[in-house]
Write an enzyme that holds these catalytic residues in place. Structure first.
Site, PDB file in Angstrom:
ATOM      1  N   GLU A 195     -60.113  56.454  28.910  1.00 19.96           N
ATOM      2  CA  GLU A 195     -59.295  56.973  27.817  1.00 19.96           C
ATOM      3  C   GLU A 195     -60.094  57.770  26.779  1.00 19.96           C
ATOM      4  OE1 GLU A 195     -55.953  56.914  27.403  1.00 19.96           O
ATOM      5  OE2 GLU A 195     -55.829  56.092  29.433  1.00 19.96           O
ATOM      6  N   SER A 229     -16.162   2.969  28.340  1.00 20.25           N
ATOM      7  CA  SER A 229     -16.753   1.628  28.161  1.00 20.25           C
ATOM      8  C   SER A 229     -18.195   1.629  27.664  1.00 20.25           C
ATOM      9  CB  SER A 229     -16.696   0.887  29.482  1.00 20.25           C
ATOM     10  OG  SER A 229     -15.373   0.833  29.936  1.00 20.25           O
TER      11      SER A 229
END
Lengths: 119, 772
Positions: B187, B463
């Protein structure tokens, strides 16, 4: 009588095998963490010590020794109610360990005495 | 216009040097303006570069897996955990993040990790599994036996700040040197020498582009690229180009090359994961290779450099050929430049891309659990602390248990549903002792962040509340024991609107006088409502609160049968208190939160409170164990291994709309709800719907096989089902029931030779009792 004896022995053996509640071993992770926590607590690093002990009870939820240490640290930090609860839990896991039971009871007596004090 | 000027010229005669003066003034003011502008840009450059440069999202972690000898754990479970952590198989397992498996033996090299309470160093370990447990654990280098180590936790979610940029900040020295070298070679060759702009580079690029007839090279330096991404937008205008140049020069003038390079390494855009933008090499290493940047190979480092020119175009997952071609081109350039040797170049050229399948992060992997985490964070931490960025949130999720729970729910729903797509469900699994939530499943599509049935559904629980009723009775051990006889006769209750309510048993039969234990084991409704009145409904409601139900409960008789609407999480809290032998501990999903500086936020530590005595809890739990094995849970429980300690209760609502099961084993508690979202009839009872899901989960995760120890002052006595008196093997039906010592009936049932010789006194009875 012989039969009864035989039955009793068999029952004892069977029971012995069935109830294999994980006792805190002498060299297990709980022992290691408790030793480290003791060191930290001695240096006044209570919150670090608590963190290690919480890790210990996470790994060994029925390790009465670790619960008792947590109770002691809560006494040290002045949270007596919390200390009481943790000591009760420790007591519950003490099983047949007389020393541990006695230590729990002492702490509980101490704490309830202090809690009774006015103010 | 021209007339005007002439007129003005006439009235004001031209002075000498006027134009010169004006020009000078113009130049000076322009220079001044430029200087001011540069000063302004300098301010911009400085304030952003020195201030907080990036907002970093918060990361959410699962629990870390603890390893120690004798830990109940299978080789397959470890493998599942390693693959979730992104560990990869290798030839020797000796590099960080890799493992080698040979049957029941593993070599794993862990990564160092900063946990919330301490730093765990990375190391190579040797593990040997045997008989469902980790038999040995040693250091693979020194051969030393290890007592306890902790793996790094799996990353399970990312909580974004306002915008969707994501990154893991890295220091320059955390990046592989070859990556830095390759980056500059490709780069910005003159990075070390230039002052922000490389004029020769621009000329060279222009020439190359001209010759190729298209853009093949960029002339921007790394500094310019950083400025462009960091400070400026992506528009291509002259003003922006000028700004970029000035700011690049300023940045170079003010800061060291290393600081600029480090900022670049963290800023650069390297990919996209849905609406999450992947920035910086730190996150890119994780995103593409599932490893920290330090572990990147030469080929992987160069691939990242190859991608940054066009993360979409060179996406190695979508366009592997393009990415591979460019990577190899770059490798050749680097090799030609002498930055890697022949051997390195050959190995790298031959390497595959090595990208892992797309990680499923964001919050979509465990949305139901993350919802609970968010809720608890809001409850227990200050808002302003949570708004700060870069938090690390350590949770209690056990990804392996979560997987087991998801599979059990999804598979059973598919098997049970009558109409495709209608049946839904929710699951909560928590750990005994610490009350940490291990898994939450919010519906049949566990990845879908929709309605969370584990936390938010409110359905009658059937229950499931009955254990609180019987616990209320057993809290008076001198009055009630598990052998007390209670009435299961039919009853009719006039309601406030004048209608008559007549609760019925599930089998539509009345069973006369039944043992208190039997009433719970078989979940008799008539007995429950009658007994509720005897005890006082307010007392039962009080017990429910003590067990941890934190809601208003109207003291209506129908509450005994579970007309109360609750969420699976509420039920989990209630059963947690029972399972923890009477100690209430708030369920929690968060262990700790650290801020970006690794400082813990105000944490709430483990809390526990005794709400019920261990003995009373034991009596209820022991009965729930029988309910599963001999009562309402029998149909499924008979397929479970006898050696497993398991206890639990079914819940079924009117017309079979809701199917519940709540219960626990030696290590974990689980609550399962099944039902339709539109509340239509499912045709499922607790036993036929939720129980199989629960059983599938529990048999896989409760591995220690040890029940809670029996309290010292509890004994077992055989009780005749008909009379509630002591039984022996001559009795037709009897139960071995637990009693607090001294509370068991002294008398023998007629079937055990009692009654006839009652006048003989209790001495012989006691004697018999000793040998029983």
């Amino acid at each position: 009588m012989k039969k009864v004896l035989l039955l009793a022995i068999t029952l004892l053996l069977v029971n012995g095998c069935a109830v294999q509640a994980p006792q805190p071993t002498r060299t297990g992770p709980g022992v290691l963490l408790m030793a480290q926590a003791d060191e930290l607590a001695a240096n006044g690093e209570h919150s670090q010590a608590i963190a290690l002990l919480e890790r210990a009870v996470r790994i060994e939820p029925r390790n009465g020794h670790a619960w008792l240490r947590l109770a002691r640290l809560h006494v040290a930090s002045g949270d007596l109610n919390k200390a009481q609860q943790f000591a009760r839990r420790a007591m519950q896991f003490a099983g047949t360990e007389k020393m541990l039971k006695r230590a729990c009871q002492e702490l509980l007596d101490n704490v309830s005495q202090q809690l009774k004090k006015p103010g | 216009m021209s007339k005007k000027r002439r007129r003005r010229a006439k009235s004001k005669p031209p002075r000498q040097y006027l134009w010169l003066k004006i020009s000078l003034l113009l130049v000076v003011s322009l220079l001044l303006a430029l200087a001011l502008y540069v000063l302004y840009l300098d301010q911009v450059v400085q304030s952003k570069f020195e201030g907080k440069r990036w907002s970093v999202p918060s990361r959410v972690y699962a629990r870390a897996l603890e390893l120690y000898p004798q830990k109940p754990l299978t080789a397959d479970t470890l493998l599942a955990e390693l693959s979730l952590m992104g560990y990869q198989p290798s030839v020797d397992g000796m590099t960080p993040g890799t493992y080698l498996r040979n049957g029941k033996q593993f070599v794993v090299t862990t990564r160092a990790f900063r946990h919330w309470d301490s730093v765990e160093p990375g190391r190579s370990i040797w593990l040997n599994f045997d008989n469902q447990q980790l038999a040995t654990l040693t250091d693979a280098v020194t051969d030393e036996a290890l007592t306890l180590i902790r793996l790094e936790p799996v990353l399970i979610g990312i909580v974004h700040p306002a915008h969707r940029e994501d990154r893991v900040l890295v220091r320059l020295d955390e990046l592989p040197p070859k990556l830095i070298v390759a980056l500059q070679a490709i780069e910005d060759r003159k990075f070390a020498a230039h002052h922000g702009i490389d004029f020769r580079g621009i000329a060279r690029a222009a020439w190359a582009n001209l010759r190729a007839g298209k853009v093949v090279q960029g002339g921007s330096t790394l500094t310019q690229q950083l400025v462009k991404n960091f400070y400026l937008g992506s528009e291509r205008t002259l003003t922006r180009k000028i700004n970029e140049a000035i700011m690049s020069l300023l940045l170079e003038a003010r800061y060291e090359k290393e600081a600029i390079l480090e900022a670049y390494a963290n800023e650069i855009y390297l990919g996209q994961d849905g609406n999450r933008a992947i920035h910086g090499f730190g996150l890119a290493a994780q995103f593409y290779f599932n490893k920290p940047p330090q572990e990147l190979t030469v080929a992987e480092s160069v691939l990242l450099v190859a991608i940054l020119r066009g993360p979409t175009y060179y996406d190695p997952r979508r366009h592997p050929e393009r990415a591979l071609k460019r990577r190899n081109q770059l490798l050749e350039i680097i090799w030609r430049d002498g930055l890697i040797d022949d051997q390195q170049a050959q190995t790298a050229q031959a390497a595959t891309l090595g990208v892992t399948p797309r990680p499923n992060l964001g919050n979509n992997r465990y949305p139901a659990f993350i919802a609970l985490v968010k809720r608890q964070l809001q409850q227990d931490y200050r808002d302003e602390d949570l708004r700060s960025e870069g938090l690390r949130i350590f949770t209690t999720l056990d990804p392996v248990i979560q997987q087991v729970a998801e599979q059990a729910l999804v598979q059973n729903i598919k098997r049970l549903e009558r109409q495709p797509g209608l049946l839904e469900g929710g699951v909560v699994v928590s750990r005994l002792g610490s009350a940490e939530v291990s898994a939450v499943v919010g519906g049949r599509k566990p990845r879908f962040d929709g309605f969370n049935r584990a936390l938010d559904i409110q359905r009658p629980v059937g229950s499931l509340l009955k254990p609180a009723l019987y616990l209320t009775a057993l809290s008076q051990p001198q009055r009630y024991t598990l052998a007390s006889l209670i009435d299961d006769a039919p009853l009719q209750l006039k309601q406030s609107d004048g209608s008559v309510w007549s609760p019925a048993n599930y089998d539509h039969e009345s069973h006369g006088n039944v043992l208190l234990a039997e009433a719970l084991i078989h979940s008799y409704n008539q007995a429950a409502v009658r007994f509720g009145f005897t005890l006082g409904l307010g007392e039962v409601v009080e017990t429910l609160h003590r067990l941890g139900i934190d809601k208003h409960i109207p003291p209506y008789p129908s509450v005994m049968l579970g007309s109360l609407a609750l969420a699976p999480l509420d039920i989990a809290q209630m059963y947690q208190t029972l399972a923890d032998e009477g100690f209430y501990t708030p369920l929690r999903a968060v262990r700790a939160v650290l801020n970006a500086n690794h400082q813990p936020l105000n944490r709430y530590s483990l809390d526990t409170e005794q709400r019920v005595t261990p003995e009373q809890a034991f009596l209820v739990n022991d009965t729930l164990r029988m309910a599963l094995r001999r009562g309402t849970g029998q149909s499924v429980a008979q397929h479970l291994p006898e050696t497993l300690f398991l206890a639990g209760k079914t819940g079924t609502t009117d017309d079979l709309r809701d199917s519940w099961f709540a219960g626990f084993g030696s290590d974990y508690l689980g609550v399962v709800w099944l039902g339709n979202d539109d509340n239509s009839v499912t045709g499922l009872t607790g036993a036929s719907g939720a129980l199989p899901v629960w059983a599938d989960i529990m048999r896989q995760i409760n591995v220690t096989e040890a029940a809670a120890p029996q309290p010292a002052d509890v004994e077992y006595v055989s009780i005749d089902a008909e009379t509630g008196l002591r039984a022996d093997s001559n009795c037709k039906q009897y139960y071995d029931l637990a009693f607090i010592i001294g509370t068991a009936p002294a008398e023998y049932a007629p079937c055990a030779g009692g009654g006839v010789k009652r006048s003989m006194g209790s001495f012989i009875d006691r004697l018999k009792g000793i040998f029983r």
